[in-house]
Write an enzyme that holds these catalytic residues in place. Structure first.
Site, short mmCIF file in Angstrom:
data_model
loop_
_atom_site.label_atom_id
_atom_site.label_comp_id
_atom_site.label_asym_id
_atom_site.label_seq_id
_atom_site.Cartn_x
_atom_site.Cartn_y
_atom_site.Cartn_z
N HIS A 69 -11.39 -25.94 -48.51
CA HIS A 69 -10.88 -26.82 -47.44
C HIS A 69 -11.14 -28.25 -47.91
CE1 HIS A 69 -10.78 -23.41 -44.51
NE2 HIS A 69 -11.76 -22.97 -45.28
N PHE A 70 -10.07 -28.93 -48.33
CA PHE A 70 -10.25 -30.25 -48.95
C PHE A 70 -9.88 -31.41 -48.01
CE2 PHE A 70 -10.23 -28.85 -53.73
CZ PHE A 70 -11.51 -28.34 -53.56
N ASN A 101 -5.94 -25.70 -42.63
CA ASN A 101 -6.48 -26.33 -41.42
C ASN A 101 -6.84 -27.80 -41.62
OD1 ASN A 101 -8.61 -25.46 -43.08
ND2 ASN A 101 -10.03 -25.28 -41.37
N HIS A 183 -8.98 -15.01 -42.23
CA HIS A 183 -10.35 -15.20 -41.75
C HIS A 183 -10.54 -14.13 -40.68
CE1 HIS A 183 -13.76 -17.97 -40.49
NE2 HIS A 183 -13.79 -17.00 -39.60
N HIS A 237 -13.69 -14.14 -47.50
CA HIS A 237 -15.14 -14.21 -47.22
C HIS A 237 -15.73 -13.05 -46.40
CE1 HIS A 237 -13.35 -16.02 -43.72
NE2 HIS A 237 -13.48 -17.27 -44.06
N ASP A 307 -15.00 -21.06 -50.24
CA ASP A 307 -14.78 -21.53 -48.87
C ASP A 307 -15.37 -22.93 -48.69
OD1 ASP A 307 -13.89 -21.55 -46.26
OD2 ASP A 307 -15.40 -20.16 -45.50
N HIS A 311 -18.54 -31.09 -44.27
CA HIS A 311 -18.66 -31.98 -43.10
C HIS A 311 -19.70 -33.03 -43.48
CE1 HIS A 311 -16.48 -29.10 -40.57
NE2 HIS A 311 -17.20 -28.16 -41.14
O1 DOR Z 1 -17.39 -22.34 -41.53
C1 DOR Z 1 -16.22 -22.52 -41.81
N1 DOR Z 1 -15.69 -23.74 -41.81
N2 DOR Z 1 -15.44 -21.46 -42.13
C2 DOR Z 1 -14.13 -21.58 -42.37
O2 DOR Z 1 -13.50 -20.60 -42.72
C3 DOR Z 1 -13.46 -22.89 -42.17
C4 DOR Z 1 -14.38 -23.95 -42.32
C5 DOR Z 1 -13.90 -25.36 -42.11
O3 DOR Z 1 -12.75 -25.64 -42.37
O4 DOR Z 1 -14.73 -26.19 -41.73
#
Ligand code: DOR
Length: 457
Positions: A69-70, A101, A183, A237, A307, A311
């Site tokens: 998730h970039f 996402n 997921h 995952h 994955d 944050h």
């Molecule tokens: O903990 C998670 N955060 N699991 C995911 O599959 C998505 C991700 C996110 O995009 O923050």
């Protein structure tokens, strides 16, 4: 394009068969040019513009991380395609496949193409972007081409992508042809558990809310859809040993993946690491760690991916449950696994299989994932004797932290080559002018389990 000779490397060749057990490690000279591997047994004196003396080092196919998730566009205070691709390059990852996402989410082919454009401008390594499913974009999914596959959040996570109504899921599996990944955490179970633990601030409750039952119900449901519709499906995952029961019975339609945090962390680590290991699916027990390792060894799980879901530390320091789920890992996954080689738990051929060859085959990435003549020169040179401690401040991910902060690994990448060009080396850092490319995704070959005759039972 200049020719490069990588001389005297111990080269890791994944096996030809489906199993990680075949394959070999042997000394060879690799000649590359025009972005491709030209010769895997070149002479010591083969003509070249650049000579890399790799004696004492191991050469592996570059890592393909099929779940990251970039955060670009829209969430670039957490990560962006430039910072993330630097983290990839420093970690030996030569291709990434990114999840939808972002903000806005990539749920149209146009949205995917816009991300590809951004990556072409910014990424040091190769890139691909999944198209995200919603309850009502099935025609968009059916018409999508030149993408790795479709992502369904059967349980919600960061962002608001969610498809959990049976009718919508049936339509997606029936009316599309691209491989699907999911997921798998059951939304109804997670919501009921959230009610039960309302008011908690105990981070350990995250694993009680997103519990084994939630994972089992969703994985059973998704694998059942895949088997009935004979649709290629990749379980992202896997976090519990219990889910393996749905994967054990081999099907040419099913593959699965495990992440380093589900192999290395468990609920006993919450007191030490707190929200740094708050993830969806949640981390589980030490028995699950063991079950997942065994599943990799037995080829019940074929792929390791991170994955990577960064944050900021400020966001993560809010009290649970305001702290968001997700952790960064893309630049440490190879070192984590090389350290397991050092400890004698796994071997290099297995690592190359799980992290390069298997994901290339699952997603139909032609010319990727192996060291073989005619394949793309996406390579990582590693030093199995180098010991280094993972430190927050040394991370290249935008927010500079790692759940493995303070842990020492033996075995590190020292040079990452993408399309024949060194994009990062421990000695000289990054080549900021380098750019990756978009792989070709050929789904007609039938995926991981395909034989010469194609997919079939
Ligand atoms: O903990 C998670 N955060 N699991 C995911 O599959 C998505 C991700 C996110 O995009 O923050």
């Amino acid at each position: 394009m200049p020719r490069t000779l990588i001389r005297n490397a111990s080269v890791v060749f994944p096996g030809d068969g489906l199993r990680s057990a075949s394959g070999e490690v042997r000394t060879a000279n690799i000649l590359i040019g025009d972005g491709k591997i030209l010769d895997i047994d070149a002479s010591d004196t083969a003509g070249c513009d650049e000579l890399i003396d790799a004696a004492g080092r191991h050469l592996l196919p570059g890592v393909i991380d099929d779940q990251v998730h970039f955060r670009e566009p829209g969430l670039t205070h957490k990560e962006d395609l430039a910072s993330a691709s630097h983290a990839c390059a420093a970690g030996g990852v030569t291709s990434f496949l990114e999840m939808p996402n972002t903000k806005p989410p990539a749920i149209t082919l146009e949205g995917v193409r816009a991300k590809e454009q951004l990556a072409a401008e910014k990424s040091l390594v190769n890139y691909g972007f999944y198209i995200g499913a919603t309850p009502d974009n099935v025609s968009e999914l059916a018409n999508a081409v030149d993408v790795p596959g479709i992502k369904i959040f059967i349980g919600s996570s960061t962002g608001n992508l969610l498809v959990d109504e049976q009718e919508a899921l049936e339509r997606i599996f029936a009316e599309t042809t691209l491989p699907i990944c999911s997921h798998c955490e059951d939304e109804t179970t997670v919501r009921a558990n959230t009610e039960r633990y309302r008011g908690t601030t105990d981070i350990a409750d995250h694993s009680r809310i997103r519990d084994e039952k939630a994972a089992m119900i969703a994985t059973q449901r998704a694998t059942n859809l895949a088997r009935r519709h004979r649709h290629r499906f990749h379980v992202l995952h896997v976090s519990t040993a219990a889910e393996l029961v749905y994967l054990q019975d081999p099907s040419p339609y099913l593959t699965a993946e495990v992440c380093p945090h589900h192999l290395f962390f468990n609920v006993d680590d919450y007191p030490r690491l707190g929200s740094r290991i708050q993830m969806n699916p949640s981390i589980k027990t030490s028995a699950d760690n063991e079950g997942l390792w065994k599943a990799l060894q037995d080829d019940v799980i074929q792929v390791i991916a991170t994955d990577h879901a960064p944050h900021t530390l400020d966001e993560k320091s809010q009290p649970y449950p305001s702290s968001p789920s997700g952790l960064p890992a893309v630049e440490n996954s190879l070192a984590l696994m090389l350290n397991q080689v050092h400890e004698g738990k796994v071997n290099l051929v297995q690592v190359a299989h799980w992290m390069s060859d298997a994901p290339a085959r699952v997603w139909g990435m032609t010319g990727k994932g192996r060291i073989a003549e005619g394949y793309d020169a996406d390579l990582v040179l590693v030093d199995l004797n180098e010991s280094r401690t993972i430190l927050d401040k040394k991370q290249h991910t935008k927010n500079r932290w790692s759940p493995w902060h303070g842990e020492t690994m033996t075995g590190w990448p020292v040079r990452t080559i993408v399309g024949g060009q060194t994009v990062w080396s421990a000695e000289n850092g990054f080549d900021e002018s380098a750019r990756g490319g978009k792989p070709r995704f050929d789904h007609s070959r039938g995926g991981y389990w395909a034989t010469a005759g194609g997919i079939g039972e």
